[in-house]
Design a protein around this motif. Structure first.
Motif, PDB file in Angstrom:
ATOM      1  N   TRP A 123      -4.868 -17.218  34.728  1.00 12.52           N
ATOM      2  CA  TRP A 123      -5.211 -18.639  34.835  1.00 12.52           C
ATOM      3  C   TRP A 123      -6.336 -18.998  33.880  1.00 12.52           C
ATOM      4  O   TRP A 123      -7.244 -18.188  33.655  1.00 12.52           O
TER       5      TRP A 123
ATOM      6  N   CYS B 216       6.426 -13.879  28.944  1.00  9.19           N
ATOM      7  CA  CYS B 216       6.033 -14.432  30.234  1.00  9.19           C
ATOM      8  C   CYS B 216       6.436 -15.891  30.399  1.00  9.19           C
ATOM      9  O   CYS B 216       6.504 -16.641  29.430  1.00  9.19           O
TER      10      CYS B 216
ATOM     11  N   CYS C  77       2.544 -15.676  33.176  1.00  9.22           N
ATOM     12  CA  CYS C  77       3.083 -14.426  33.720  1.00  9.22           C
ATOM     13  C   CYS C  77       3.180 -14.420  35.238  1.00  9.22           C
ATOM     14  O   CYS C  77       2.198 -14.157  35.933  1.00  9.22           O
ATOM     15  N   VAL C  78       4.346 -14.690  35.729  1.00  8.61           N
ATOM     16  CA  VAL C  78       4.580 -14.682  37.166  1.00  8.61           C
ATOM     17  C   VAL C  78       4.762 -13.254  37.662  1.00  8.61           C
ATOM     18  O   VAL C  78       5.594 -12.504  37.137  1.00  8.61           O
TER      19      VAL C  78
ATOM     20  N   SER D 278       6.777 -25.954  33.663  1.00  9.33           N
ATOM     21  CA  SER D 278       6.790 -24.545  33.284  1.00  9.33           C
ATOM     22  C   SER D 278       7.814 -24.319  32.187  1.00  9.33           C
ATOM     23  O   SER D 278       8.711 -25.142  31.963  1.00  9.33           O
TER      24      SER D 278
ATOM     25  N   ALA E  23      -1.359 -21.475  33.141  1.00  5.55           N
ATOM     26  CA  ALA E  23      -1.160 -20.194  33.807  1.00  5.55           C
ATOM     27  C   ALA E  23      -0.044 -19.423  33.104  1.00  5.55           C
ATOM     28  O   ALA E  23       0.853 -20.018  32.495  1.00  5.55           O
TER      29      ALA E  23
ATOM     30  N   ASP F 286       3.560 -15.509  42.064  1.00  5.19           N
ATOM     31  CA  ASP F 286       2.520 -16.411  41.599  1.00  5.19           C
ATOM     32  C   ASP F 286       2.132 -16.025  40.182  1.00  5.19           C
ATOM     33  O   ASP F 286       2.427 -14.926  39.715  1.00  5.19           O
ATOM     34  N   TYR F 287       1.474 -16.940  39.519  1.00  2.00           N
ATOM     35  CA  TYR F 287       1.030 -16.662  38.160  1.00  2.00           C
ATOM     36  C   TYR F 287      -0.153 -15.704  38.197  1.00  2.00           C
ATOM     37  O   TYR F 287      -1.044 -15.808  39.042  1.00  2.00           O
TER      38      TYR F 287
END
Length: 117
Positions: A107, A32, A98-99, A50, A96, A103-104
């Motif tokens: 969290w 991820c 894993c997109v 990121s 956060a 979006d992730y």
């Protein structure tokens, strides 16, 4: 369900340093994209840094050359080293993972960083 737990926040003066940690419940770094976000009071959440599955890092322009994202696979831990901190770095920092769908998906609960002059 991947769980993320951040730590390392605190209060520092401008120019100081902090290292944030994010412990994951499983080793997902090779699966991820991982990210650090922050939300300042009264502002929208923003992506600070990121790191992709292959380890390529990216940074927001406001933190480039001051912040460094890294990971320790053996400890299932993602880090954010923050140097030369500024008052505008104040906020709650979230890890956060894993997109999905833009979006992730996972969290953490957030850790507060306060930088004062």
């Amino acid at each position: 369900q991947v769980q993320l737990v951040e730590s390392g926040g605190g209060s520092v003066q401008t120019g100081g340093s902090l290292r944030l940690s994010c412990v994951t419940s499983e080793n997902i770094f090779s699966k991820c994209r991982m990210g650090w976000h922050r939300q300042a009071p009264g502002k929208e959440r923003e992506l600070v840094s990121s790191r992709g599955r292959l380890g390529i890092a990216s940074y927001a322009a406001s933190v480039k050359d001051r912040f460094t994202i890294s990971e320790d696979n053996a400890k299932n831990t993602l880090y954010l080293q923050m140097n030369s901190l500024k008052t505008e770095d104040t906020g709650v920092y979230y890890c956060a993972a894993c997109v999905e769908g833009g979006d992730y998906k996972y969290w953490g609960q957030g850790t507060q960083v306060t930088v004062s002059s």
